[in-house]
Design an enzyme around this catalytic site. Structure first.
Site, short mmCIF file in Angstrom:
data_model
loop_
_atom_site.label_atom_id
_atom_site.label_comp_id
_atom_site.label_asym_id
_atom_site.label_seq_id
_atom_site.Cartn_x
_atom_site.Cartn_y
_atom_site.Cartn_z
N ASP A 18 59.86 56.96 42.21
CA ASP A 18 60.94 55.99 43.03
C ASP A 18 59.87 54.82 43.55
O ASP A 18 59.95 54.71 44.81
CB ASP A 18 61.45 56.86 44.25
N GLU A 191 72.72 55.56 43.37
CA GLU A 191 71.71 55.58 44.30
C GLU A 191 70.69 54.30 44.13
O GLU A 191 70.82 53.62 43.12
CB GLU A 191 70.99 56.92 44.33
#
Length: 527
Positions: A18, A191
């Site tokens: 991420d 997301e």
């Protein structure tokens, strides 16, 4: 192989998922997720986007990060870093439990290498993967995902929302706006939103399809920040799912964009390198890929459209950092930034000063086989082929006392080479813990005031050795299956760790019960 014209991916090897990136002048800063590990949110600096050095961690004080009882693969999700008006902002989501609250917060610092503030919690910010956007007029906005107000139309259906944030009053203001629920209908798990402004358009970049094999990056744009947003007809602009599970790079997604001072655009994203089959012991790593703009839309790696192991360099002066030593001699008063604890450390169980040049780990009743804070430090596995070794001085005095070397995926999936006492006898053992069930792979009766331990991995085959004298190795076990260290077997989102630990196996021990580690060495080899 890295050359003057090309670099090699990943730019951060091992469990660094991420990624989020920002630029401040000629300097680049990047953060990644850290889940249940402490300190939280590793922070990196670069001058050329290729070579990175770790500055430390953003969340490095218990007042910032309380991970007590946090399950494996929960905790700190998807941090975003941004620079605005002389201040750095790191915003992230603390996932409390499997089904519990998702709590968004941010911290700030004028110097990213210095101390960051205590958290500012955002109770009116639902969902995960929160991100800041600062518009040209200085106004701040928060975006994240949530269940659509009208309800989910299919499993894991999410949408992206936006709301203005007052930095002075530390509160949300105005309405929440529904921006977009992605381009890949029924792909699920929208997301990782980030907003950018370029040539009069607002661009919304998200990930969807889940963080596994079907992961993908999509983009939409609007002339108004609050929408409506138009999806790019070329979506997804990045994915590897069409390459099949035998591809050398899989699970590509969760991206962030940055523009260099030279006017180039680059994307950082997560991806995995499977080996020995569809197994990802290294977790989700950070990759770098070029981006061009065509007809007002971003094109990832033009002419190829995928993330490559080797790619052309950014048009920036090369800036390398000194190589980190392979061996940690524990001769500093603080741990190297490569080391982590499992959850927030509680109790005085570690010392680097009581015996100069040694790491002392006191025996704790908390177990590495439960969701607790054990007497453990670990570092990421970063290579498919590696060797790790250590030497410790430890004299177990009661049944259950043990210390040694652990290869960890989570508290239910691990391999432990440990020296301890069982039924009044001391022995060195290799223990496989799979789905919470332990079995002895090997056991050797042994008495040793000083014990050397070593593990070597060649892909998914692991070999464990021990020695009473330096370099006089004896085989403990060979051809051990390493696939249980993959999240594909164990579940969750993290990569494998290699670490040192000491335990009294649930029993309270006196303060003089400890293991001393003289050094720890990790050497990896690119394949």
């Amino acid at each position: 192989m890295e050359t003057k014209d090309a670099f090699r991916n990943p730019i951060l090897t091992g469990f660094y998922p991420d990624p989020s990136i920002c630029r401040a002048g000629d300097d680049y800063y990047m953060v990644t997720s850290s889940f249940e590990y402490y300190p939280g949110v590793p922070l990196f600096h670069s001058k050329d986007l290729v070579h990175w050095r770790q500055l430390g961690h953003v969340l490095d004080r218990p007042s910032q990060l309380d991970l007590d009882g946090t399950p494996c693969s929960k905790g700190i999700y998807a941090a975003t870093i941004r620079y605005h008006a002389g201040m750095f902002y790191m915003i992230t989501t603390f996932v409390v439990s499997q089904t519990g609250a998702r709590r968004n917060f941010y911290v700030t610092s004028a110097d990213p290498a210095g101390d960051w503030s205590d958290p500012v919690w955002m109770p009116d910010a639902p969902g995960i993967d929160s991100s800041f956007f600062f518009d040209d007029d200085g106004k701040a906005y928060v975006t994240a995902n949530r269940v659509p107000p009208e309800g989910q139309q299919y499993p894991k259906h999410m949408e992206i929302w936006l709301q203005q944030y007052d930095l002075e009053r530390r509160t949300m203001i105005g309405d929440k706006f529904s921006l977009w629920d992605g381009a890949l209908k029924y792909a699920h798990a929208q997301e990782g939103p980030h907003i950018y402004k370029r040539d009069g358009y607002y661009y919304l970049l998200i990930s969807e399809g889940g963080t596994g094999f079907t992961h993908a990056v999509t983009v939409a744009r609007s002339e108004r920040l609050t929408g409506p947003y138009e999806g790019c007809k070329a979506n997804p602009i990045l994915t590897h799912r069409h390459l099949g599970q035998s591809s050398g790079i899989v699970n590509v997604g969760h991206a962030d964009l940055v523009e260099t001072q030279a006017g180039e655009w680059w994307m950082v994203c997560l991806a995995s390198r499977p080996f020995g089959g569809p197994y990802r012991n290294l977790g989700r790593e950070t990759f770098l890929v070029p981006v061009a703009w065509e007809d007002g839309w971003p094109v990832v790696n033009p002419g190829k459209g995928i993330v490559e192991m080797e790619s052309r360099r950014p048009a920036l002066p090369e800036h390398r950092y000194p190589s980190l030593p392979a061996c940690d001699h524990f001769d500093r008063e603080v741990l190297d930034d490569r080391w982590n604890y499992i959850r927030t450390p509680r109790g005085e169980f570690l010392s680097l000063t009581e015996r100069q040049g040694y790491l002392r780990l006191r025996l704790k009743p908390e177990s590495i086989a439960r969701a607790e804070n054990p007497s453990f430090i670990g570092r990421r596995q970063q290579h498919m082929r590696f060797a790790a070794r250590t030497v410790m001085e430890f004299a177990p005095a009661a049944n259950g006392e043990a210390a040694g070397l652990v290869l960890l995926q989570n508290h239910d999936f691990q391999l432990r080479a440990e020296y301890g006492m069982v039924d009044g006898m001391t022995a060195v053992r290799l223990i496989e813990r799979r789905d919470g069930i332990e079995r002895f792979i090997a056991e050797r009766a042994c008495e040793a005031g000083k014990l050397y331990l070593k593990v070597e991995a060649d892909g998914q085959l692991y070999r464990f050795d021990y020695a009473k004298q330096a370099e006089q190795w004896e085989i403990l076990a060979a051809d051990v299956d390493g696939r249980l260290l993959s999240s594909d077997v164990a579940g969750g989102f993290v990569g494998a760790y290699i670490g040192l630990y000491a335990t009294s196996c649930g029993e309270r021990s006196s303060a003089d019960r400890y293991a001393d580690f003289d050094w720890f060495e990790y050497k990896g080899e690119e394949v």
